[in-house]
Design a protein around this motif. Structure first.
Motif, mmCIF file in Angstrom:
data_model
loop_
_atom_site.group_PDB
_atom_site.id
_atom_site.type_symbol
_atom_site.label_atom_id
_atom_site.label_comp_id
_atom_site.label_asym_id
_atom_site.label_seq_id
_atom_site.Cartn_x
_atom_site.Cartn_y
_atom_site.Cartn_z
ATOM 1 N N ASP A 57 41.104 29.003 32.274
ATOM 2 C CA ASP A 57 41.894 29.674 33.316
ATOM 3 C C ASP A 57 42.503 30.986 32.850
ATOM 4 O O ASP A 57 42.760 31.880 33.670
ATOM 5 C CB ASP A 57 43.006 28.737 33.810
ATOM 6 C CG ASP A 57 42.468 27.545 34.598
ATOM 7 O OD1 ASP A 57 41.322 27.651 35.089
ATOM 8 O OD2 ASP A 57 43.177 26.534 34.707
ATOM 9 N N ASN A 58 42.769 31.117 31.546
ATOM 10 C CA ASN A 58 43.441 32.315 31.046
ATOM 11 C C ASN A 58 42.472 33.343 30.461
ATOM 12 O O ASN A 58 42.877 34.252 29.745
ATOM 13 C CB ASN A 58 44.478 31.936 29.982
ATOM 14 C CG ASN A 58 43.833 31.312 28.751
ATOM 15 O OD1 ASN A 58 42.721 30.785 28.827
ATOM 16 N ND2 ASN A 58 44.523 31.369 27.627
ATOM 17 N N MET A 59 41.172 33.216 30.771
ATOM 18 C CA MET A 59 40.175 34.167 30.293
ATOM 19 C C MET A 59 39.222 34.515 31.429
ATOM 20 O O MET A 59 39.032 33.720 32.348
ATOM 21 C CB MET A 59 39.382 33.570 29.114
ATOM 22 C CG MET A 59 40.242 33.192 27.919
ATOM 23 S SD MET A 59 39.283 32.440 26.570
ATOM 24 C CE MET A 59 38.510 33.912 25.886
ATOM 25 N N THR A 114 43.374 37.005 29.559
ATOM 26 C CA THR A 114 44.090 37.748 30.599
ATOM 27 C C THR A 114 45.589 37.535 30.430
ATOM 28 O O THR A 114 46.033 36.450 30.041
ATOM 29 C CB THR A 114 43.656 37.309 31.999
ATOM 30 O OG1 THR A 114 43.912 35.900 32.162
ATOM 31 C CG2 THR A 114 42.176 37.576 32.222
ATOM 32 N N GLN A 115 46.356 38.577 30.701
ATOM 33 C CA GLN A 115 47.812 38.503 30.640
ATOM 34 C C GLN A 115 48.376 39.637 31.475
ATOM 35 O O GLN A 115 47.646 40.533 31.903
ATOM 36 C CB GLN A 115 48.312 38.588 29.199
ATOM 37 C CG GLN A 115 47.779 39.780 28.418
ATOM 38 C CD GLN A 115 48.101 39.684 26.944
ATOM 39 O OE1 GLN A 115 49.225 39.383 26.563
ATOM 40 N NE2 GLN A 115 47.110 39.943 26.104
ATOM 41 N N ASP A 116 49.680 39.611 31.736
ATOM 42 C CA ASP A 116 50.303 40.602 32.603
ATOM 43 C C ASP A 116 50.489 41.924 31.858
ATOM 44 O O ASP A 116 51.325 42.024 30.959
ATOM 45 C CB ASP A 116 51.658 40.084 33.095
ATOM 46 C CG ASP A 116 52.306 41.022 34.103
ATOM 47 O OD1 ASP A 116 51.656 42.022 34.491
ATOM 48 O OD2 ASP A 116 53.459 40.766 34.498
ATOM 49 N N ILE A 120 51.989 48.736 32.189
ATOM 50 C CA ILE A 120 51.317 49.876 31.547
ATOM 51 C C ILE A 120 49.956 50.172 32.177
ATOM 52 O O ILE A 120 49.193 50.984 31.650
ATOM 53 C CB ILE A 120 51.145 49.630 30.034
ATOM 54 C CG1 ILE A 120 50.334 48.347 29.789
ATOM 55 C CG2 ILE A 120 52.499 49.555 29.337
ATOM 56 C CD1 ILE A 120 49.916 48.163 28.341
ATOM 57 N N ALA A 121 49.639 49.531 33.296
ATOM 58 C CA ALA A 121 48.325 49.710 33.922
ATOM 59 C C ALA A 121 48.136 51.136 34.411
ATOM 60 O O ALA A 121 49.073 51.780 34.891
ATOM 61 C CB ALA A 121 48.170 48.732 35.089
ATOM 62 N N GLY A 122 46.911 51.648 34.257
ATOM 63 C CA GLY A 122 46.595 52.980 34.753
ATOM 64 C C GLY A 122 45.100 53.211 34.722
ATOM 65 O O GLY A 122 44.444 52.843 33.748
#
Length: 272
Positions: A57-59, A114-116, A120-122
């Motif tokens: 679930d976390n990948m 995956t993580q939050d 810093i997303a761009g």
């Protein structure tokens, strides 16, 4: 609902490998030869096998690299999936499509943690100027034969030209009969068409004096795609020594989600 493939059987081996046996339908038929499969739905099916092999679930899949070892036979085949590099945050998995005692496609995928990272997303890739429902239908690819091309619907930005442009593509078929198709499988199952939406030599196989098949397909995703429409902002370039490149920024209706690359072998069309 019509589909691209029938699942015949699935076997799990003691070593952890999974072997799935499939049969293509006419919808998976290729464009260069009537006795081969199109790389697009084959990519979608391999994406399905990679996605469903010991999922966590976390990948998620971040990159799929596919090498085409030759013609993909329009015949029964197997897909063997295994883990090459296990890990809690990074995994490398592989699916190999084989038919008639020969490997046809080798697909390797990096599955990453995956993580939050929203703080810093761009992105530098720009959103498409138009959504698919704002654009006119386009039948330019219908000059190519084969069941796969018949199965898709396309619209295009009016600025599309030979060698460069934006095309949206969708279909209403399941990848596998009686199995609901995930968005990532549906969308990646159309990415290979990037090599056919802006050919520098023009559209329509019957008029071509040169052929430009790709020997690979590389897909990188910085976001998990959603929905049923794939936007392909493609550029096709030919070198002077028989090798070319098709590059694309990939979109869904929410914006860009990744990129694809296809290396091309450019050669004269065989005489009939």
């Amino acid at each position: 609902m019509p589909a691209y493939y029938h699942l015949i059987a699935r076997d799990y081996q003691n070593n952890g490998n999974c072997i799935a046996h499939y049969q293509p339908t006419k919808n998976a038929q290729g464009a260069w030869n009537e006795h081969e499969q199109h790389m697009a739905p084959a990519t979608g099916l391999l994406t399905y096998e990679l996605s469903n092999y010991a999922p966590q679930d976390n990948m998620r899949l971040a990159r799929i690299s596919l090498d085409i070892l030759g013609l993909i036979p329009f015949d029964d085949f197997t897909i063997t999936t295994r883990c090459i590099r296990p890990g809690k945050t990074i995994e490398l998995i592989e699916s190999v499509m084989s038919s008639g005692g020969r490997d046809a496609i080798i697909a390797r995928a990096w599955r990453l943690l995956t993580q939050d990272t929203s703080a810093i997303a761009g992105l530098e890739d720009q959103k498409a100027a138009h959504q698919p429902d704002e654009l006119p239908s386009w039948d330019g690819m219908k000059g190519w034969p084969g069941g796969f091309i018949e199965s898709v619907k396309l619209v295009t930005d009016p600025t599309r030209r030979d060698g460069r442009g934006m095309v949206w593509i969708t279909n209403e078929l399941d990848m596998i009969e009686d199995i609901q198709t995930a968005d990532v499988v549906r969308l990646l199952g159309m990415v290979d068409t990037a090599n056919g939406v802006v050919p520098r030599l023009g559209l329509g196989l019957s008029k071509l004096e040169w052929m430009f098949p790709n020997t690979d397909l590389q897909i990188h995703m910085y976001r998990k795609p959603q929905g049923h429409w794939l936007g392909i902002d493609a550029t096709q370039q030919y070198g002077a020594d028989g090798i070319g490149l098709t590059s694309a920024v990939l979109h869904d209706v929410h914006g860009p989600f990744g990129r694809s690359e296809q290396i091309l072998t450019i050669r004269p069309m065989p005489k009939k």
